[in-house]
Design an enzyme around this catalytic site. Structure first.
Site, mmCIF file in Angstrom:
data_model
loop_
_atom_site.group_PDB
_atom_site.id
_atom_site.type_symbol
_atom_site.label_atom_id
_atom_site.label_comp_id
_atom_site.label_asym_id
_atom_site.label_seq_id
_atom_site.Cartn_x
_atom_site.Cartn_y
_atom_site.Cartn_z
ATOM 1 N N ASN A 34 41.325 36.845 33.704
ATOM 2 C CA ASN A 34 41.395 37.991 32.806
ATOM 3 C C ASN A 34 40.336 39.063 33.105
ATOM 4 O O ASN A 34 40.660 40.174 33.537
ATOM 5 C CB ASN A 34 41.271 37.435 31.381
ATOM 6 C CG ASN A 34 41.411 38.447 30.298
ATOM 7 O OD1 ASN A 34 40.981 39.575 30.449
ATOM 8 N ND2 ASN A 34 41.994 38.060 29.182
ATOM 9 N N GLN A 101 39.223 35.632 27.192
ATOM 10 C CA GLN A 101 38.010 35.937 27.973
ATOM 11 C C GLN A 101 37.464 37.293 27.522
ATOM 12 O O GLN A 101 38.150 38.016 26.793
ATOM 13 C CB GLN A 101 38.339 35.932 29.477
ATOM 14 C CG GLN A 101 37.427 35.031 30.260
ATOM 15 C CD GLN A 101 37.731 34.948 31.739
ATOM 16 O OE1 GLN A 101 38.545 35.686 32.263
ATOM 17 N NE2 GLN A 101 37.049 34.035 32.406
ATOM 18 N N ASP A 159 30.080 30.183 31.351
ATOM 19 C CA ASP A 159 30.486 28.803 31.114
ATOM 20 C C ASP A 159 29.383 27.839 30.687
ATOM 21 O O ASP A 159 29.504 27.143 29.693
ATOM 22 C CB ASP A 159 31.135 28.225 32.382
ATOM 23 C CG ASP A 159 32.327 29.041 32.852
ATOM 24 O OD1 ASP A 159 32.557 30.155 32.338
ATOM 25 O OD2 ASP A 159 33.033 28.570 33.745
ATOM 26 N N TYR A 339 24.816 28.759 38.339
ATOM 27 C CA TYR A 339 25.882 29.473 37.622
ATOM 28 C C TYR A 339 25.314 30.360 36.518
ATOM 29 O O TYR A 339 24.623 31.321 36.830
ATOM 30 C CB TYR A 339 26.875 28.423 37.115
ATOM 31 C CG TYR A 339 28.327 28.873 37.097
ATOM 32 C CD1 TYR A 339 28.871 29.643 38.095
ATOM 33 C CD2 TYR A 339 29.160 28.478 36.050
ATOM 34 C CE1 TYR A 339 30.216 30.023 38.058
ATOM 35 C CE2 TYR A 339 30.510 28.850 36.003
ATOM 36 C CZ TYR A 339 31.021 29.628 37.019
ATOM 37 O OH TYR A 339 32.347 30.004 36.974
ATOM 38 N N GLU A 383 29.650 35.667 44.602
ATOM 39 C CA GLU A 383 30.026 35.611 43.175
ATOM 40 C C GLU A 383 28.812 35.932 42.296
ATOM 41 O O GLU A 383 28.907 36.653 41.315
ATOM 42 C CB GLU A 383 30.570 34.208 42.863
ATOM 43 C CG GLU A 383 31.089 34.022 41.451
ATOM 44 C CD GLU A 383 31.600 32.605 41.203
ATOM 45 O OE1 GLU A 383 31.472 31.733 42.106
ATOM 46 O OE2 GLU A 383 32.122 32.355 40.101
HETATM 47 C C1 DGY Z 1 35.973 27.794 36.151
HETATM 48 O O1 DGY Z 1 36.930 27.061 36.391
HETATM 49 O O2 DGY Z 1 34.858 27.671 36.659
HETATM 50 C C2 DGY Z 1 36.146 28.963 35.316
HETATM 51 O O3 DGY Z 1 34.955 29.614 35.043
HETATM 52 C C3 DGY Z 1 36.900 28.687 34.073
HETATM 53 O O4 DGY Z 1 37.543 29.852 33.848
#
Ligand code: DGY
Length: 418
Positions: A34, A101, A159, A339, A383
């Site tokens: 999204n 999201q 996350d 992350y 990323e």
């Molecule tokens: C993942 O799978 O890492 C994603 O962040 C979930 O959307």
């Protein structure tokens, strides 16, 4: 001759382009996500305006009847990602996940529309009611005590951020059973959420699936319900952009104006004086997370001035080589590679930087933009990045990093603009 970074960014976007949507990166994320797609549209608009509209329109092809726009749309089959459509069990066509999201789509739709209103108006007339329905869904299903809550850390986009630790500690994982993660076969596990977090992510997915993704049931009984300053600021900002879009199509604006007023008042409840930051609040326990994260610094993006936040911004910026870490580097929970527990994210830098510039904090905005450009020049279109030494992390050749380079960070924008 070497290819310029602008050209490299466009090539990454073209390679990840699936025709009508763009995958975040091959392998790790092979479907449509999204907020990734909204950023992709922002990037496409710098070299292919028509393709930018298609990206957003495809995102809304996955919209649910209740207005929700899901966080993943599984347009095609791929064995490379877990949890896939069978695990979510949402019975949608195309198959989707069962959560949403961060709603950045209205903001980037406005940017795309304003680039060429004549071309955009027909697109906007079709898209506006869909954007409005999605924002209304947030107020019907994710609005509690004046702020926006999330049902899953994945819904926040951040996350494994430390702001979820307290609430995640109460998630029962006894029924999760065996499963195989795919993310750690694509990326160094030290850069990904740990296994305990993953078991909890899956427990929350299974709880949603077991109640048929029934919103009332999840709001009452779901294992995770946390008020998020990030989502609240992003939706507040998106409502302001939606208001401008409503005016452009001649729609009534009173509902949107009420939403803006409600969130402007409500978000102050997330100010945690103990840590001098906007903080996540567990709806189930009434406890603040005690976590200073980059989400707190989205206040300017939402149009809210906060002098204390500016002081904290300057402290954090001085503590790392590359702004802006996703978690306070002075905290014992800071992990520069893992992350959302420390790394710098180009997309968050973009949102914070846009807000700082709009609210008159040019020096801080330029610092963010300059650091983002340096990170990409040194480490490529990763990323995310280690904010201490600038090394790349997560997936490479990443769509949203290429997109924000083209639309916000590239030094060639300054040349064009000057
Ligand atoms: C993942 O799978 O890492 C994603 O962040 C979930 O959307």
């Amino acid at each position: 001759m070497t290819t310029s970074l602008d050209e490299q960014a466009r090539n990454i976007m073209r390679r990840n382009d699936q025709g009508h949507y763009t995958m975040p990166t091959n392998g790790l994320y092979p479907y449509q996500w999204n907020w990734d797609s909204a950023f992709a549209a922002f990037g496409f608009a710098t070299f292919d305006l028509g393709r930018a509209w298609v990206e957003i329109e495809t995102l809304f092809s996955g919209q649910w009847e209740n207005g929700m726009v899901p966080h993943i749309i599984f347009h095609s089959e791929s064995s490379g990602y877990f949890p896939g459509p069978d695990v979510w069990g949402t019975e949608q066509s195309p198959p989707t996940s069962g959560i949403s999201q961060p709603p950045v789509a209205a903001t980037f739709t406005r940017a795309i529309f304003e680039q060429n209103p004549e071309v955009g108006l027909n697109h906007l007339k079709d898209l506006f009611p869909k954007l409005l329905a999605w924002h209304r869904w947030f107020f019907e299903c994710r609005f509690e005590n004046g702020v926006i809550v999330v049902n899953h850390p994945w819904e926040s986009g951040r996350d494994n951020a430390p702001e979820w630790d307290e609430a995640m500690g109460n998630v029962d994982t006894s029924g999760v059973g065996e499963y195989t993660r795919n993310d750690t076969s694509h990326v160094d596990p030290h850069m990904r959420p740990n296994q305990t977090d993953y078991d909890r992510f899956m427990a929350i997915v299974y709880a949603g699936r077991d109640c048929g993704w029934n919103e009332a049931n999840m709001s009452e009984n779901g294992p995770f319900r946390v008020a998020d300053p990030g989502m609240t600021f992003i939706l507040l900002r998106a409502n302001k952009d939606l208001l401008a879009l409503a005016e452009a199509v001649g729609a009534n604006t009173s509902e949107i104006q009420n939403w803006i007023q409600a969130l402007e008042a409500g978000v102050q409840q997330l100010w945690n004086p103990e840590i001098q930051a906007y903080d996540a609040l567990n709806i189930r326990t009434g406890k603040f997370a005690g976590s200073m994260s980059s989400a707190s610094f989205l206040c300017w993006y939402a149009g809210i001035q906060n002098e204390t936040a500016l002081i904290e911004f300057n402290r954090i910026a001085a503590a790392v080589k590359y702004t802006f870490p996703s978690h306070d580097p002075d905290s014992e929970r800071f992990e520069p590679f893992r992350y959302w527990r420390g790394p710098a994210w180009g997309i968050v830098n973009t949102l914070i930087g846009i807000g700082l510039a709009e609210m008159g904090h040019q020096a801080q905005a330029e610092k963010l933009r300059g650091d983002t450009a340096k990170l990409i020049e040194q480490s490529g279109f990763a990323e995310y990045f280690n904010p201490v030494d600038g090394s790349p992390a997560g997936g490479m050749d990443f769509t949203w990093t290429a997109a924000i380079w083209l639309a916000w960070a590239s030094p060639s924008l300054q040349i064009k603009g000057s």
